[in-house]
Design a protein around this motif. Sequence first.
Motif, short mmCIF file in Angstrom:
data_model
loop_
_atom_site.label_atom_id
_atom_site.label_comp_id
_atom_site.label_asym_id
_atom_site.label_seq_id
_atom_site.Cartn_x
_atom_site.Cartn_y
_atom_site.Cartn_z
N SER B 2 0.81 -1.21 0.00
CA SER B 2 0.00 0.00 0.00
C SER B 2 0.85 1.26 0.00
O SER B 2 0.50 2.23 -0.64
N VAL B 3 1.99 1.23 0.68
CA VAL B 3 2.77 2.45 0.79
C VAL B 3 3.55 2.75 -0.44
O VAL B 3 3.61 3.86 -0.91
N ALA B 4 4.25 1.70 -0.87
CA ALA B 4 5.24 1.93 -1.89
C ALA B 4 4.60 2.18 -3.24
O ALA B 4 5.29 2.31 -4.22
N ALA B 5 3.28 2.24 -3.27
CA ALA B 5 2.59 2.56 -4.51
C ALA B 5 3.26 3.78 -5.10
O ALA B 5 3.16 4.87 -4.55
N PRO B 6 4.01 3.61 -6.20
CA PRO B 6 4.84 4.70 -6.67
C PRO B 6 4.00 5.89 -7.13
O PRO B 6 2.95 5.71 -7.73
N ASP B 7 4.52 7.01 -6.79
CA ASP B 7 3.90 8.25 -7.19
C ASP B 7 4.14 8.37 -8.70
O ASP B 7 5.25 8.21 -9.16
N THR B 8 3.12 8.64 -9.46
CA THR B 8 3.30 8.63 -10.91
C THR B 8 3.97 9.89 -11.43
O THR B 8 4.59 9.88 -12.47
N THR B 9 3.85 10.98 -10.66
CA THR B 9 4.38 12.25 -11.17
C THR B 9 5.86 12.44 -10.89
O THR B 9 6.55 13.12 -11.61
N THR B 10 6.35 11.83 -9.80
CA THR B 10 7.77 12.01 -9.47
C THR B 10 8.44 10.66 -9.38
O THR B 10 7.79 9.65 -9.10
N THR B 11 9.74 10.66 -9.57
CA THR B 11 10.45 9.40 -9.46
C THR B 11 11.13 9.30 -8.11
O THR B 11 11.60 10.29 -7.57
N HIS B 12 11.18 8.11 -7.60
CA HIS B 12 11.88 7.87 -6.36
C HIS B 12 13.34 7.58 -6.64
O HIS B 12 13.65 6.71 -7.46
N LEU B 13 14.21 8.28 -5.96
CA LEU B 13 15.63 7.98 -6.09
C LEU B 13 15.94 6.74 -5.27
O LEU B 13 16.68 5.86 -5.66
N VAL B 14 15.33 6.70 -4.09
CA VAL B 14 15.54 5.56 -3.21
C VAL B 14 14.17 4.98 -2.90
O VAL B 14 13.23 5.71 -2.61
N GLU B 15 14.09 3.67 -2.97
CA GLU B 15 12.82 3.04 -2.65
C GLU B 15 13.07 1.80 -1.80
O GLU B 15 13.87 0.95 -2.15
N VAL B 16 12.38 1.76 -0.68
CA VAL B 16 12.57 0.67 0.26
C VAL B 16 11.25 -0.08 0.34
O VAL B 16 10.21 0.54 0.51
N THR B 17 11.29 -1.40 0.18
CA THR B 17 10.06 -2.16 0.19
C THR B 17 10.12 -3.32 1.19
O THR B 17 11.02 -4.14 1.12
N HIS B 18 9.18 -3.34 2.09
CA HIS B 18 9.06 -4.39 3.11
C HIS B 18 10.39 -4.71 3.77
O HIS B 18 10.74 -5.87 3.98
N LEU B 19 11.12 -3.67 4.10
CA LEU B 19 12.45 -3.85 4.69
C LEU B 19 12.34 -4.38 6.12
O LEU B 19 11.58 -3.88 6.94
N LYS B 20 13.15 -5.42 6.38
CA LYS B 20 13.23 -5.95 7.74
C LYS B 20 14.69 -6.10 8.13
O LYS B 20 15.50 -6.52 7.31
N LYS B 21 15.00 -5.75 9.36
CA LYS B 21 16.32 -6.07 9.88
C LYS B 21 16.14 -6.62 11.29
O LYS B 21 15.71 -5.91 12.20
N TRP B 22 16.39 -7.90 11.40
CA TRP B 22 16.34 -8.55 12.71
C TRP B 22 17.75 -8.89 13.12
O TRP B 22 18.50 -9.50 12.36
#
Lengths: 342, 334
Positions: B2-22
Motif C-alpha cells: 500500500s505504501v510503496a505505490a509509486p507516485d506517478t508524477t515524481t520518481t523515487h531515487l531511493v525506494e525501500v520495500t518491506h524492509l526488515k532487519k532482525w
Amino acid sequence: MDDKRLVEVTDLKVHFFTDDGVVKAVDGVSFHINKGETLAVVGESGSGKSVTSLAMMRLIPSPPGKIVGGRMLFRGKDGQLRDLAKEDEATMRRIRGNDIAMIFQEPMTSLNPVYTVGDQIAEAIVLHQGKSKKEALEQAAEMLDLVGIPEPKKRLSNYPHQMSGGMRQRVMIAMALSCNPSLLIADEPTTALDVTIQAQILELMKKLQEEIGMSILFITHNLGVVAEMADRVVVMYAGRAVEEADVVPTFKKPLHPYTMGLLNSVPRLDLAATHQQRLEAIPGNVPNPLSLPAGCAFHPRCKFFKPGLCDTEIPALQDAGDGHMVRCVRWAEIQKGEAVSA
Amino acid sequence: MSVAAPDTTTTHLVEVTHLKKWFPIRGGILSRVVANVKAVNDVSFGVKKGEVLGLVGESGSGKTTVGRTILRLIEPTEGSIRFDGQDITHLPKNQLRAYRRRMQIIFQDPFASLNPRMTVGDIIAEPLVIHNLEGSAKARNERVAELLDLVGLNAEHVRRYPHEFSGGQRQRIGIARALAVRPEFIVADEPVSALDVSIQAQVVNLLQDLKEQLGLTILFIAHDLAVVEYISDRVAVMYLGKIMELAPSRDLYLNPRHPYTEALLSAIPTPDPTVKRERIVLQGDIPSPINPPSGCVFRTRCRYAIAECATTVPELKEVAPGHFKACIRDDILN
C-alpha cells in the motif's frame, strides 16, 4: 538575607588551574533562589552552568578546580544561615543529600550498578535521618511509589540495569527527595531521555514540587524545558550571567543579544504554519575558555557589536527595571531600536 | 504494497520495500538463535529526487538501522532497496562500490567520526582516493579547498587536525567529506543532535543551502521533531521498527492523524511560557523490540486502543492525499 530567599549567590568565582592556563569557568555569577520557586540556568556547553551547581554542593574537583571568590548563602532546614563557600567538609556532608540534593543528566552513571536501588535510596535515609535499615527500606518503597514506579516493594531489590532510562531517573529523584531537601539541583535531568519520557519526568517534578514545596535549581540548555518549568531564568555565557529575569520577560522581551539569538535559533513547531525559511543562527563559535575575548565575551558573535565600546571593558550587570538584569552596555539603545546592527 | 505505490508524477531515487532487519540473539552452548531484536520490521517508503525525507522516532525505534541498511552498511534481513531504479539489495561488493559513491552518510558524533590522526585535508580527500576521482594530487587539493569553502570553513585549515576544531566545525568537516564524491543521496543520521543550540541552527541552514545548491536528496534522521519539521519536505514517524505515519511535514504537524504522532508532538516543550497546552503524557516505556506487542505495536501506550488493536496489524494506508497512517481507527484524529 531576605526571608523569602533560600539561596543567595554573590560574585561566585570558580577557576580551574590547568597546565594550559587558568580556566575561569565561573567568573562573578550572582543570583538568588526564593523558597518554593524554580530557577533555570540556561547556557551552552562551556557556559559554566554545571560548574555553578557543583560549586553549590562543593563538589568541584580540587585540584585543578577552586572556588576563588564569592559567597553562597543558604538557609538550612534548621533555620541557620550558612555560607556554603566557607563551610568545612563535615558540615557539607550533613547538608548534601539532606538540605540540598542533586540529580544528574546520566541516570545510568550516577547510580551504583552493584547495589540494589532499595539499598541506594535507604543509604541516605539511614545516614541523615538515623533510621534503621528496615525503616529506611520502607520509606524507600514509599518514595518509589511517590515517583510513580509500579510495584515499589518489588522494585527495591532491582539493580539499576534492570530498569529503563526513565525509571532510573525516577529512582534518582526518589533518592534525592527521600530526605525532604529544601533545594533540589537538577543538572540536565531530561537531556538523555526521549521526549515522551522527558514529558513524564517534567510532570513528575512539577507535581512533587507542589506537594513538597522545595526550590529547584534547574540547569538545562533546552529553552522549551525552561519555558515549561522555570519561574525565573538566568542566562549564562562564557562563565558569566548575561541576563536574569522572570520567565515571561525572558522569552517575550529579552534584552541581551545572546538571549535574543538563542531564542531565534531554535526551530519552533508551534510556528510551523507561519515560519520563515531560514533559522537565524548565531554566527561563530563558543569562545575558548582559556582565551576569552576582551570586554564582553559575546562581542565577536554579536550583531550589535560596536568597536571601542564592547571590546574594552567587561559590562556590568545592570538593572533594567523590575529586577530584569542584563549585562550589555547597549541594551537600552537596542531596545529603542537605535542600535545599528553590524 | 500500500505504501510503496509509486507516485506517478515524481520518481523515487531511493525506494525501500518491506524492509526488515532482525538482529539475532544467540544463546546456549550451540549458540542457537534464541530470539531476534526486530529493529526494523516491515518498512516501506520512497525518497523522491531532490526531497528531504525526515525520519523521526525515539531511541529504539529503528530509524538509524533504516538509514544504515539503505546504504548496505548493515545487511537487510528481508525486503528490497532500490537506488535509481536498480535493486541493490543483493549487489556484490565490487558492484556496490559504484553506488556507494552516489550515496553518502553524515554521522551524529562529530568527535568519533573523524580520525584524530589525519589532517582535515586527508580526511576530506580520502573518499576521492578510494573512488579514484580527481586523478592528480593537485586536482584533489583543489577539490578539497573548494569543499572547505562550500561548507563555510577556511581553505587554510587543510593541514589542521580534528581536535583543533569545535563541534560545529567538525560537523562541517564531516559534511565536506560526505560531499567530496558528489553524491546524489545523503543519509544524515542525527547530524545536529550533539551540537549546541546556536551551532545547530548554523548546520541546519548549511544543509538546507547545500541541498538547494547541489540538488541533493536527503534522508534526515533525528529525534528532534522541531528540527526535522524545519528541514524536511515529508516526515515519516517510526515506533518500534514500524512507520506509524508519513506525511508532508507541515501537514504532519498541523494535523497529526496517528495517536503516536499526536502524543509525540504534545510531549515537546514549547519555548514560550505563555502557551499552556494540554499535554498527552504517554504512560510507560517503549516496549522491548525483542518481543513487541501483538497487533499494533503502539497499542500498549495508546489512549485510543480497542480490543481489535491487539489482533490486527495495521497497514500503512493513505488517509488524505500524500498522508499515510498505520492505525485501524479511522474514527479518530481526522
